[in-house]
Every structure is written in structure tokens, then in C-alpha cells.
Design a protein around this motif. Structure first.
Motif, PDB file in Angstrom:
ATOM      1  N   GLY A  47       0.842  -1.188   0.000  1.00  0.00           N
ATOM      2  CA  GLY A  47       0.000   0.000   0.000  1.00  0.00           C
ATOM      3  C   GLY A  47       0.875   1.234   0.000  1.00  0.00           C
ATOM      4  N   LYS A  48       0.250   2.399   0.113  1.00  0.00           N
ATOM      5  CA  LYS A  48       0.980   3.657   0.021  1.00  0.00           C
ATOM      6  C   LYS A  48       1.478   4.188   1.354  1.00  0.00           C
ATOM      7  N   ALA A  49       0.884   3.750   2.477  1.00  0.00           N
ATOM      8  CA  ALA A  49       1.285   4.252   3.794  1.00  0.00           C
ATOM      9  C   ALA A  49       2.644   3.682   4.192  1.00  0.00           C
ATOM     10  N   ASP A  50       3.349   4.408   5.074  1.00  0.00           N
ATOM     11  CA  ASP A  50       4.690   4.001   5.484  1.00  0.00           C
ATOM     12  C   ASP A  50       4.706   2.606   6.090  1.00  0.00           C
ATOM     13  N   ARG A  51       3.659   2.279   6.865  1.00  0.00           N
ATOM     14  CA  ARG A  51       3.650   0.976   7.535  1.00  0.00           C
ATOM     15  C   ARG A  51       3.004  -0.123   6.691  1.00  0.00           C
ATOM     16  N   GLN A  52       2.604   0.181   5.497  1.00  0.00           N
ATOM     17  CA  GLN A  52       2.018  -0.843   4.632  1.00  0.00           C
ATOM     18  C   GLN A  52       3.124  -1.517   3.816  1.00  0.00           C
ATOM     19  N   LYS A  53       3.980  -2.221   4.543  1.00  0.00           N
ATOM     20  CA  LYS A  53       5.092  -2.960   3.952  1.00  0.00           C
ATOM     21  C   LYS A  53       5.161  -4.343   4.583  1.00  0.00           C
ATOM     22  N   LEU A  54       5.791  -5.266   3.894  1.00  0.00           N
ATOM     23  CA  LEU A  54       5.882  -6.636   4.393  1.00  0.00           C
ATOM     24  C   LEU A  54       7.212  -7.260   4.014  1.00  0.00           C
ATOM     25  N   ASP A  55       7.552  -8.337   4.715  1.00  0.00           N
ATOM     26  CA  ASP A  55       8.744  -9.130   4.433  1.00  0.00           C
ATOM     27  C   ASP A  55       8.312 -10.526   4.002  1.00  0.00           C
ATOM     28  N   VAL A  56       9.077 -11.121   3.087  1.00  0.00           N
ATOM     29  CA  VAL A  56       8.805 -12.470   2.602  1.00  0.00           C
ATOM     30  C   VAL A  56      10.018 -13.343   2.877  1.00  0.00           C
ATOM     31  N   TYR A  57       9.781 -14.494   3.476  1.00  0.00           N
ATOM     32  CA  TYR A  57      10.826 -15.464   3.803  1.00  0.00           C
ATOM     33  C   TYR A  57      10.597 -16.716   2.956  1.00  0.00           C
ATOM     34  N   VAL A  58      11.611 -17.077   2.181  1.00  0.00           N
ATOM     35  CA  VAL A  58      11.486 -18.177   1.230  1.00  0.00           C
ATOM     36  C   VAL A  58      12.490 -19.271   1.580  1.00  0.00           C
ATOM     37  N   PRO A  59      12.030 -20.501   1.785  1.00  0.00           N
ATOM     38  CA  PRO A  59      12.972 -21.588   2.053  1.00  0.00           C
ATOM     39  C   PRO A  59      13.985 -21.733   0.918  1.00  0.00           C
ATOM     40  N   PHE A 116      -6.806  -1.163  10.715  1.00  0.00           N
ATOM     41  CA  PHE A 116      -5.665  -2.079  10.695  1.00  0.00           C
ATOM     42  C   PHE A 116      -6.074  -3.450  10.154  1.00  0.00           C
ATOM     43  N   VAL A 117      -7.340  -3.811  10.281  1.00  0.00           N
ATOM     44  CA  VAL A 117      -7.815  -5.056   9.655  1.00  0.00           C
ATOM     45  C   VAL A 117      -7.886  -4.876   8.144  1.00  0.00           C
ATOM     46  N   ASP A 118      -8.286  -3.704   7.699  1.00  0.00           N
ATOM     47  CA  ASP A 118      -8.259  -3.420   6.260  1.00  0.00           C
ATOM     48  C   ASP A 118      -6.833  -3.506   5.711  1.00  0.00           C
ATOM     49  N   ASP A 119      -5.852  -3.011   6.481  1.00  0.00           N
ATOM     50  CA  ASP A 119      -4.455  -3.149   6.068  1.00  0.00           C
ATOM     51  C   ASP A 119      -4.091  -4.622   5.896  1.00  0.00           C
ATOM     52  N   ALA A 120      -4.487  -5.439   6.862  1.00  0.00           N
ATOM     53  CA  ALA A 120      -4.181  -6.866   6.799  1.00  0.00           C
ATOM     54  C   ALA A 120      -4.797  -7.511   5.564  1.00  0.00           C
ATOM     55  N   ALA A 121      -6.019  -7.102   5.218  1.00  0.00           N
ATOM     56  CA  ALA A 121      -6.667  -7.639   4.029  1.00  0.00           C
ATOM     57  C   ALA A 121      -5.906  -7.240   2.767  1.00  0.00           C
ATOM     58  N   LEU A 122      -5.407  -6.000   2.728  1.00  0.00           N
ATOM     59  CA  LEU A 122      -4.616  -5.568   1.578  1.00  0.00           C
ATOM     60  C   LEU A 122      -3.317  -6.364   1.476  1.00  0.00           C
ATOM     61  N   ALA A 123      -2.721  -6.681   2.627  1.00  0.00           N
ATOM     62  CA  ALA A 123      -1.501  -7.495   2.627  1.00  0.00           C
ATOM     63  C   ALA A 123      -1.784  -8.883   2.061  1.00  0.00           C
ATOM     64  N   VAL A 124      -2.919  -9.461   2.442  1.00  0.00           N
ATOM     65  CA  VAL A 124      -3.288 -10.771   1.896  1.00  0.00           C
ATOM     66  C   VAL A 124      -3.510 -10.672   0.393  1.00  0.00           C
ATOM     67  N   ARG A 125      -4.100  -9.573  -0.057  1.00  0.00           N
ATOM     68  CA  ARG A 125      -4.270  -9.370  -1.504  1.00  0.00           C
ATOM     69  C   ARG A 125      -2.913  -9.359  -2.200  1.00  0.00           C
TER      70      ARG A 125
END
Length: 290
Positions: A47-59, A116-125
Motif C-alpha cells: 500500500g501507500k502508507a509508510d507501515r504498509q510494507k511486508l517481508d517475505v521469507y522463502v525456504p 488495521f484489519v483493512d491493512d491486513a486484508a490488503l496485505a493478503v491481496r
């Protein structure tokens, strides 16, 4: 006497490092996790907000294989927390062969429920749209959360409107795992938490248990009976409601385990003391098979 002496240092270490999920404890847990057999891509924007970021861990060695995907939402009372602090959780799950995604989400006082639940849904998207390029199978998604993160993951699971608004088919979620989550916590006593949920006219809208109808995906709920932060009755009530409505739920209660202890059990220091990681792994493999 020898056994008593060997247990005491571990108990003291657990209390010092993890009680309250302090920055000291989380940093200590992440030291060995930094050397895990995985690749990490970090600060990917969903997303566009500063905290709308994620990390991905790949075996390691995932280029030609599609892995189940676990999206982990951390806790922190909806007021604090950061994805980097939970590298040890992702490393533990990646070692079991799962692609793991750990999103940040906006917190109070920047936002209140339900944003914050909407943020989580966007992360799942984002996960659904992009995880295949990291070796994950977008059709085999499992949601996992601890504490406030378990509440967020439960809201996504039991109130399908969040995922639908984000453009995600709720049927793509294969399972939900909650660790020491608040699912049935009315009336709200804590003054800060009252403010987190102050925007609601009907407080029941904040409660995952309110949305259970028996058609949900399989659920694994785990709690320590020594949890003094989130009462184990939250897990007991949610599990009972799911069973009453004809849904599928596995309930695990661990004697003597605290609120932070159930998360600490995923670290290399305490992994052998309670089978939390094994329970998660078995559940994911069962609900998201190849």
C-alpha cells in the motif's frame, strides 16, 4: 537435583527475554534466526502508507517448488510492533518448508479499528497476487496471528467482508491459526484499548466470535493456561462457538505457558519445551496439502 538446576536457567531466561515481548527478548530470539536456511525480501510495499510494507521469507531451494504460504500477523495491543522483531517466527516456519509473509500494519493512534484489519486484508491481496514469484502457492494460504495479530487474522477469517473489499476470494484461505488471541473480550476495560475501538457504535462488531457461523475454514487455537494478558477464555469461547455451529476447530491449551511464552516456543531457545511449532506445521500441512 541436576534436572532442577537445568530447568531454572531456561525459565529465568524465558522470563527475562520474552515476558511482554520486550525489544531485548525479541532481539535475542532473532540472533540465531538471522542464520536460517532461507532468503528474505524485505520492505515490499502492499500500500501507500509508510507501515504498509511486508517481508517475505522463502525456504532455500524453492525455485521449482510451490510451498504453502503462512501470513503471520504479530501482536502488540494494536499500538506497537514491527515485522523485523519477528524474524525468529518466520525463520522457524520457513525451516518447515513454508513461504512466510510478515506484514506491518498501521497502529493506534494513527488509526483505529477497523483500519488495521483493512491493512491486513490488503496485505493478503498482495500475497495472493505476488507470492508465486517467491515460490509460494497462492491457492494454499494460511493465516497465523499472535495476540492482537490473532484478533486481526481472526477478523479476516470470520468476517469475510474484509477480504472481499480487498478483492480477495475468502475461499482461497485454507486455515486460521490463533496464538493467545482476544476473540471475545467485551466489555473492554483497558482505557487504551477502549480508544482503539472507540469508533464503533456496536462493540460486537470488533469481536471475531460474533461472526462465527460454522462455515469457516479449519481453525487451530492455542493458548497457555498461565496467560495473564489475554484470558484463555477467549480461546475456549471461540472454540466452543465454532463447535456449536458445526465448524472444524482444534483447541490446544498448554499448562504453565504465559502470553509471550507461546510465541517464545517458536524460538530456538525454547522450541523443544512445548510443541507449538509442531502443531502449526501439522495443521498447515493438513489444510494446505499439495
Amino acid at each position: 537435583m541436576t534436572k532442577t538446576r537445568s530447568r531454572l536457567p531456561l525459565a529465568l531466561l524465558a522470563a527475562l527475554l520474552f515476558e511482554g515481548c520486550t525489544s531485548l527478548g525479541l532481539t535475542a530470539a532473532n540472533i540465531p534466526a538471522a542464520f536460517g536456511d532461507y532468503h528474505r525480501d524485505y520492505d515490499l510495499a502492499y500500500g501507500k502508507a509508510d507501515r504498509q510494507k511486508l517481508d517475505v521469507y522463502v525456504p532455500t531451494g524453492s525455485a521449482t517448488h510451490r510451498h504453502p504460504v503462512v501470513v503471520f500477523f504479530y501482536g502488540g495491543g494494536w499500538t506497537h510492533g514491527a515485522k523485523e522483531q519477528y524474524r525468529f517466527v518466520a525463520a522457524a516456519l520457513a525451516a518447515r518448508g513454508f513461504v512466510v509473509v510478515v506484514p506491518n500494519y498501521r497502529l493506534y493512534p494513527e488509526v483505529r479499528f477497523p483500519l488495521f484489519v483493512d491493512d491486513a486484508a490488503l496485505a493478503v491481496r498482495w500475497v495472493h497476487d505476488n507470492v508465486a514469484s517467491f515460490g509460494g502457492d497462492p491457492a494454499r494460504l494460511v493465516l497465523l496471528g499472535h495476540s492482537a495479530g490473532a484478533h486481526i487474522a481472526a477478523m479476516l477469517t470470520f468476517d469475510e467482508r474484509y477480504l472481499q473489499r480487498a478483492g480477495v476470494d475468502p475461499d482461497l484461505i485454507r486455515g486460521f491459526i490463533g496464538l493467545a488471541g482476544p476473540y471475545d473480550f467485551l466489555p473492554i476495560i483497558d482505557p487504551v484499548v477502549q480508544q482503539v475501538f472507540a469508533s464503533l457504535e456496536d462493540p460486537k462488531e470488533s469481536q471475531p466470535i460474533h461472526y462465527v457461523d460454522g462455515t469457516e475454514v479449519p481453525t487451530l487455537l492455542m493458548h497457555g493456561d498461565a496467560d495473564q494478558r489475554v484470558s484463555p477464555t477467549n480461546t475456549e469461547h471461540l472454540a466452543a462457538r465454532i463447535r456449536e455451529r458445526g465448524g472444524c476447530v482444534i483447541e490446544r491449551e498448554f499448562p504453565g505457558m504465559s502470553h509471550s511464552g507461546i510465541l517464545a516456543a517458536l524460538s530456538v531457545y525454547f522450541r523443544g519445551r512445548k510443541p507449538v511449532l509442531d502443531e502449526i506445521s501439522r495443521f498447515v500441512e493438513k489444510v494446505a496439502p499439495e
